[in-house]
Design a protein around this motif. Structure first.
Motif, short mmCIF file in Angstrom:
data_model
loop_
_atom_site.label_atom_id
_atom_site.label_comp_id
_atom_site.label_asym_id
_atom_site.label_seq_id
_atom_site.Cartn_x
_atom_site.Cartn_y
_atom_site.Cartn_z
N THR A 62 -37.08 123.69 -4.46
CA THR A 62 -38.22 123.44 -5.36
C THR A 62 -38.07 124.15 -6.69
OG1 THR A 62 -39.43 125.27 -4.31
CG2 THR A 62 -39.81 123.05 -3.44
N GLU B 296 -42.99 122.97 -14.94
CA GLU B 296 -43.62 121.65 -14.97
C GLU B 296 -45.11 121.81 -15.28
OE1 GLU B 296 -42.40 118.28 -14.23
OE2 GLU B 296 -40.62 119.40 -14.89
N VAL C 210 -39.66 122.72 -9.93
CA VAL C 210 -41.10 122.80 -10.20
C VAL C 210 -41.40 123.77 -11.35
CG1 VAL C 210 -43.34 123.36 -9.18
CG2 VAL C 210 -41.58 122.24 -7.79
N LEU D 44 -48.62 117.38 -10.22
CA LEU D 44 -47.57 118.26 -9.71
C LEU D 44 -47.92 118.73 -8.31
CD1 LEU D 44 -44.95 119.87 -10.24
CD2 LEU D 44 -46.39 121.71 -11.13
N VAL E 175 -45.37 118.27 -5.16
CA VAL E 175 -44.86 119.40 -4.38
C VAL E 175 -45.26 119.26 -2.91
CG1 VAL E 175 -45.00 121.89 -4.05
CG2 VAL E 175 -44.83 120.96 -6.36
#
Length: 569
Positions: A482, A488, A485, A494, A498
């Motif tokens: 991840t 972002e 991420v 988001l 996720v």
């Protein structure tokens, strides 16, 4: 995405809206520290090098044509061989020396590279010419790259320019040879027209010992006994000239073991390699047996091993140390074939004295008996750590990291230093000592019969090796998978992406049998919404995701409740 459009036309834009699957990390790479027979090729003393098979180990840590084991029965070669025998794949190895600390330095004759003639008889011996050093300790060459001597065919010296026209050139008897001193691809020195004849005419050639006195790198000794000079000539080929072994003073051993994180040396340097997920130090027991360190120092090294596993900032801890129980007491006359047996009550008392608990450690008992190639295949007792880590790797490959590495046969084991029975294991198992047992009565052979960590026995949730490693696998995989991420836009879009990525990863684990539950909803949950990501946390640049998993646990105690039953008539 373009911000403005000025000219009429069709614009094709690529938009990344898909999720990025999380790929599981490997927790099947081991690390080893100990003594080796040699340090050659690309390997360096105190620095880790990757090994993928036993032949590669011999290439880096065994002498040419050797079996890779040592004359003083270092345990590292047995552990690495046991790792590969039991299904281990990639591993990293650190050599902390080729002789035990405090050992008398070998003579030049003992470490010389001896060249033979074409008939297999002794010809010449080669030694490195080292700079002078203070005291009796020889100085090591500045470069770690080995010196190589190349022997090739040569001829007698040609006639001088002022020789008469009718003079006949010297007869080429075949005894002449050329010697090159190389380091890597560089030719450092080159000598032509060499002979084994001490009285060779200077107009025809040069005696090899006399000529090589001018060398800056090697010394040469004539070890031929008798025969014609042609039959005493060294055979053509490349010959590696090894430097003297590194022999540390005993008081430096602990420093060499610890190493340096910055210089990537020793134990700290090994754990700078991210992929190492389990490691062992089998020769800690060799140092204890030979009296180089006492039991308190053994405890200090083990404490450091566990502490290094527990501290892996900034990511979650994921490494485990596999420890070995020491013998009852050190002895310089320790017999490797019939050692003093350590009984279950002894190892239980030792663990109580060590008094260190950690979910990132595992301990196996007793020592195992294996064949010693250095002693005509006769048995020797060695610590079991390498064989056990190989079983961990084999279980990962065959079943998965969630399967307890137990109820499996250790390969390469000929016997046990002590055959534990069930009543004795009732003493050891509750305190986290995993037994290797002989089930000959059931015709099942030797089996690993324990799968517990060294955690506090009251901390039941981290009792099993498989649970600890499964959680480490999940945590490390999510951490690495991840990374996209970061930075972002922290919004509901988001959060959904996720959650979807993590849920897909955990569902895959559930389908493989790693998580307990009849459905994904019973096996795990992933929460990432406005209830935990408030405006204040968003302002601080933080994104919180809560994950709960229900790992499967091994059926350590299988209980059948049987009674007589009479159906109603």
């Amino acid at each position: 995405m373009a911000l403005d459009y000025f000219a009429p036309g069709v614009y094709v834009e690529e938009v990344d809206r898909g999720s990025r699957p999380i790929e599981g990390v490997s927790l099947s790479v081991a690390g080893f520290i100990g003594f080796t027979e040699d340090v050659r090729g690309d390997a360096e003393l105190f620095k880790p090098i990757m090994i993928t098979n036993w032949s590669q180990y011999l290439e880096y840590f065994g002498k040419e044509g050797s079996d890779g084991f040592t004359d003083f029965n270092a345990y590292l070669p047995f552990a690495v061989q046991g790792w590969f025998l039991n299904g281990g794949g990639r591993c990293w190895v650190i050599s902390i020396g080729t002789k035990l600390p405090g050992t008398p330095a070998p003579s030049e004759e003992e470490i010389a590279t001896k060249l033979k003639s074409s008939g297999g008889k002794p010809s010449i011996s080669l030694n490195l010419k080292l700079p002078e050093a203070d005291g009796d300790t020889p100085a090591l060459p500045a470069s770690t790259e080995r010196i190589t001597v190349v022997i090739e065919d040569s001829t007698p010296k040609p006639l001088p320019e002022d020789a008469p026209e009718d003079a006949e050139p010297p007869l080429n008897t075949g005894e002449y040879f050329k010697l090159k001193v190389r380091q890597g691809n560089r030719v450092l020195e080159e000598y032509e027209h060499l002979s084994m004849n001490p009285e060779v005419a200077t107009a025809e050639g040069d005696y090899v010992v006399t000529m090589l006195e001018a060398s800056e790198y090697i010394t040469v000794a004539d070890i031929s006994s008798s025969g014609q000079f042609l039959s005493r000539r060294p055979s053509n080929g490349n010959y590696e000239v090894a430097p003297p072994p590194y022999i540390a003073p005993p008081e430096r051993l602990n420093r060499d073991i610890t190493g340096s994180r910055d210089e990537r040396q020793g134990m700290q340097g090994l754990l700078e390699i991210d992929e190492v997920a389990m490691f062992a130090f089998p020769d800690l027991m060799k140092a204890y047996e030979t009296g180089l360190i006492n039991l308190e120092q053994v405890h200090g090294v083990m404490e450091m091993m566990l502490s290094l596993c527990e501290n892996s900032f900034p990511g979650p801890p994921y490494r485990m140390a596999v420890l070995d129980a020491p013998p009852v007491k050190p002895s310089k006359s320790f017999d490797p074939v019939l050692p003093e047996r350590q009984k279950p009550q002894d190892v239980a008392q030792w663990l109580s004295a060590f008094n260190r608990r950690s979910m990132f450690g595992a301990l196996y008992y007793p020592w195992i008996k294996v064949a010693n190639p250095r002693n005509q295949g006769l048995p020797i007792y060695v610590p079991p750590c390498g064989h056990m880590m190989g079983i961990w790797c084999r279980t990962d490959q065959n079943r998965g990291v969630f399967k307890a590495p137990a109820n499996d046969t250790p390969r390469g084991v000929l016997g046990l230093a002590y055959e534990t029975n069930m009543r004795e294991q009732e003493l050891l198992n509750p305190i986290g000592i995993n037994c290797i047992r002989n089930f000959a009565n059931y015709n099942r052979g030797y089996l690993v019969w324990g799968a517990r960590t060294l955690v506090d026995p009251t901390n039941i949730q981290w009792r099993y090796i498989s649970v600890r490693r499964l959680m480490s696998y999940i945590e490390k995989s999510i951490e690495i998978g991840t990374q996209w991420v970061v930075f972002e836009p922290n919004d509901s879009d988001l959060w959904g992406r996720v959650s979807r990525v993590v849920s897909n990863f955990l569902e895959r684990l559930w389908r493989e049998g790693a998580l307990f539950g009849a459905s994904p909803a019973e096996a795990f949950f992933v929460k990432c919404d406005a209830s935990i990501n408030t405006n204040e946390t968003i302002m601080m640049g933080r994104l919180y995701i809560e994950i709960g998993v229900s790992p499967v646990r091994p059926a350590e105690f299988v209980i059948f409740r049987i009674s007589q039953w009479a159906p109603n008539q």
